[in-house]
Design a protein around this motif. Structure first.
Motif, PDB file in Angstrom:
ATOM      1  N   ALA A  61       0.825  -1.154  -0.014  1.00 40.24           N
ATOM      2  CA  ALA A  61       0.104   0.035   0.021  1.00 40.24           C
ATOM      3  C   ALA A  61       0.836   1.457   0.054  1.00 40.24           C
ATOM      4  O   ALA A  61       0.316   2.286  -0.414  1.00 40.24           O
ATOM      5  CB  ALA A  61      -0.903   0.001   1.138  1.00 40.24           C
ATOM      6  N   SER A  62       2.194   1.153   0.488  1.00 39.89           N
ATOM      7  CA  SER A  62       2.878   2.331   0.534  1.00 39.89           C
ATOM      8  C   SER A  62       3.418   3.010  -0.824  1.00 39.89           C
ATOM      9  O   SER A  62       3.789   4.318  -1.057  1.00 39.89           O
ATOM     10  CB  SER A  62       4.277   2.127   1.467  1.00 39.89           C
ATOM     11  N   VAL A  63       3.226   2.318  -1.765  1.00 41.28           N
ATOM     12  CA  VAL A  63       3.813   2.288  -3.227  1.00 41.28           C
ATOM     13  C   VAL A  63       2.652   2.856  -3.925  1.00 41.28           C
ATOM     14  O   VAL A  63       1.362   2.171  -4.093  1.00 41.28           O
ATOM     15  CB  VAL A  63       4.477   1.219  -3.611  1.00 41.28           C
ATOM     16  N   LYS A  64       2.386   4.231  -4.308  1.00 33.07           N
ATOM     17  CA  LYS A  64       1.285   4.633  -5.035  1.00 33.07           C
ATOM     18  C   LYS A  64       1.659   5.307  -6.396  1.00 33.07           C
ATOM     19  O   LYS A  64       2.727   6.151  -6.456  1.00 33.07           O
ATOM     20  CB  LYS A  64       0.532   5.780  -4.257  1.00 33.07           C
ATOM     21  N   ASP A  65       0.860   5.306  -7.274  1.00 35.35           N
ATOM     22  CA  ASP A  65       1.148   6.054  -8.703  1.00 35.35           C
ATOM     23  C   ASP A  65       2.516   5.862  -9.301  1.00 35.35           C
ATOM     24  O   ASP A  65       3.227   6.661  -9.709  1.00 35.35           O
ATOM     25  CB  ASP A  65       0.826   7.325  -8.489  1.00 35.35           C
ATOM     26  N   GLN A  66       3.315   4.774  -9.123  1.00 31.45           N
ATOM     27  CA  GLN A  66       4.518   4.306  -9.663  1.00 31.45           C
ATOM     28  C   GLN A  66       4.500   3.438 -10.853  1.00 31.45           C
ATOM     29  O   GLN A  66       5.519   2.820 -11.234  1.00 31.45           O
ATOM     30  CB  GLN A  66       5.382   3.676  -8.533  1.00 31.45           C
ATOM     31  N   ASN A  67       3.168   2.868 -11.345  1.00 32.62           N
ATOM     32  CA  ASN A  67       2.995   1.838 -12.293  1.00 32.62           C
ATOM     33  C   ASN A  67       3.925   2.345 -13.430  1.00 32.62           C
ATOM     34  O   ASN A  67       4.619   1.516 -14.282  1.00 32.62           O
ATOM     35  CB  ASN A  67       1.770   1.742 -12.660  1.00 32.62           C
ATOM     36  N   THR A  68       3.740   3.625 -13.886  1.00 35.50           N
ATOM     37  CA  THR A  68       4.409   4.023 -15.231  1.00 35.50           C
ATOM     38  C   THR A  68       5.857   3.914 -14.894  1.00 35.50           C
ATOM     39  O   THR A  68       6.588   3.568 -16.090  1.00 35.50           O
ATOM     40  CB  THR A  68       4.136   5.341 -15.582  1.00 35.50           C
ATOM     41  N   VAL A  69       6.377   4.257 -13.947  1.00 34.51           N
ATOM     42  CA  VAL A  69       7.857   4.282 -13.696  1.00 34.51           C
ATOM     43  C   VAL A  69       8.503   2.884 -13.611  1.00 34.51           C
ATOM     44  O   VAL A  69       9.333   2.377 -14.209  1.00 34.51           O
ATOM     45  CB  VAL A  69       8.444   4.980 -12.329  1.00 34.51           C
ATOM     46  N   PHE A  70       7.712   2.069 -13.149  1.00 35.09           N
ATOM     47  CA  PHE A  70       8.145   0.662 -13.022  1.00 35.09           C
ATOM     48  C   PHE A  70       8.063  -0.309 -14.234  1.00 35.09           C
ATOM     49  O   PHE A  70       8.759  -0.722 -14.777  1.00 35.09           O
ATOM     50  CB  PHE A  70       7.209  -0.244 -12.024  1.00 35.09           C
ATOM     51  N   SER A  71       6.909   0.317 -15.236  1.00 30.05           N
ATOM     52  CA  SER A  71       6.554  -0.338 -16.468  1.00 30.05           C
ATOM     53  C   SER A  71       7.825  -0.074 -17.400  1.00 30.05           C
ATOM     54  O   SER A  71       8.207  -0.890 -18.231  1.00 30.05           O
ATOM     55  CB  SER A  71       5.403  -0.013 -16.944  1.00 30.05           C
ATOM     56  N   GLU A  72       8.225   1.208 -17.381  1.00 31.05           N
ATOM     57  CA  GLU A  72       9.263   1.672 -18.334  1.00 31.05           C
ATOM     58  C   GLU A  72      10.328   1.103 -17.951  1.00 31.05           C
ATOM     59  O   GLU A  72      11.301   0.656 -18.790  1.00 31.05           O
ATOM     60  CB  GLU A  72       9.510   3.263 -18.105  1.00 31.05           C
TER      61      GLU A  72
END
Length: 284
Positions: A61-72
């Motif tokens: 839950a502590s990780v939010k709105d990071q999907n774009t960074v992780f996907s790239e």
């Protein structure tokens, strides 16, 4: 006088002959040494070092709105892989050690051996083309699994980074390739003992945490493992720096190949150098 000259003349000639032989021998040795070194250097071919890349994806839950960074970051890594390389994706959860498992995997086969005297060139080219098509299919399937993992809602309210790192070290124990660990996380540990974004950081606290985790056996031997951190984040710049310094000390004690310039919010300095896993101190 003539008698003495007759005596000295053979001695003089002999000395000149010995000196000439000595000079020729030195020249021959120098030439042989130079040519030998050149031959030795020329005989060393540049060989690709196969990589095994393990990615730890923070799904707490502590990780939010990071999907774009992780996907790239994941796409950059996968697209850089060569034949013979391996890719694994595991999740960071509230109990990473117990939950450790691969949610996505990719093994890129090596090309078949080529013998100009025995291999049929047309058949060989067809085999390479088939491998290329199979690779595209496998990579597409992998990206679908990665997207599914990224889209899945986090279920854990705590973050067990220490358990994930310990489990990763056990996985790498049997890996013979270049070992690369990429941690996609804000690096904020949140468990029953520590909440990194709520403590008051100082040198004493860092030592207390490291001593506690070492006593539990959660600072494993990560020698030979090249470490990247992507997604580092905190409520303030001061806290970000404090947490970063803690993990720098952690990886130092674990003998990992780590450099603070590979600890960032986005993927930096990829692909890694061949000496990335060197834990001699200059990478720390």
């Amino acid at each position: 006088m003539r008698k003495h000259s007759l005596i000295l003349w053979p001695t003089l000639v002999l000395s000149m002959l010995l000196a000439a032989c000595s000079h020729n021998n030195k020249g021959a040795k120098a030439t042989a040494s130079k040519n030998g070194a050149a031959s030795q250097n020329a005989a060393v071919p540049e060989v690709h070092q196969h990589k095994t890349v393990l990615i730890l994806l923070d799904k707490t839950a502590s990780v939010k709105d990071q999907n774009t960074v992780f996907s790239e970051a994941i796409r950059k890594i996968v697209n850089s892989l060569h034949a013979g390389d391996k890719f694994r994706l595991a999740l960071i959860t509230g109990e990473s050690d117990a939950d450790f498992d691969f949610v996505a995997s990719l093994d890129l086969p090596k090309p078949p051996p080529y013998n100009p005297l025995e291999t049929n060139e047309a058949v060989y080219k067809d085999t390479l083309a088939q491998q290329k098509d199979a690779r595209k299919k496998k990579v597409a399937e992998l990206f679908q699994k990665v997207d599914d993992a990224l889209k899945a809602k986090p279920t854990a309210q705590s973050t067990d980074l220490f358990g994930a790192l310990y489990a990763s070290s056990l996985f790498f124990d049997r890996v013979k390739d270049q070992k690369i660990l990429v941690i996609l996380s804000d690096m904020i540990e949140e468990d029953a003992n520590w909440r990194f974004n709520h403590v008051r950081w100082n040198d004493h606290l860092r030592k207390v945490i490291l001593a506690h985790e070492k006593k539990l056996g959660l600072i494993p031997n990560m020698s030979g493992i090249c470490v990247y951190v992507v997604g580092a984040k905190a409520p303030s710049l001061e806290m970000l720096q404090n947490i970063r310094f803690f993990w720098t000390q952690y990886f130092l004690q674990a003998h990992a190949g780590f450099s603070p310039d590979r600890y960032a919010h986005t993927m930096l300095y990829w692909p890694p150098p061949s000496n990335c896993s060197d834990s001699s101190g200059r990478n720390i």
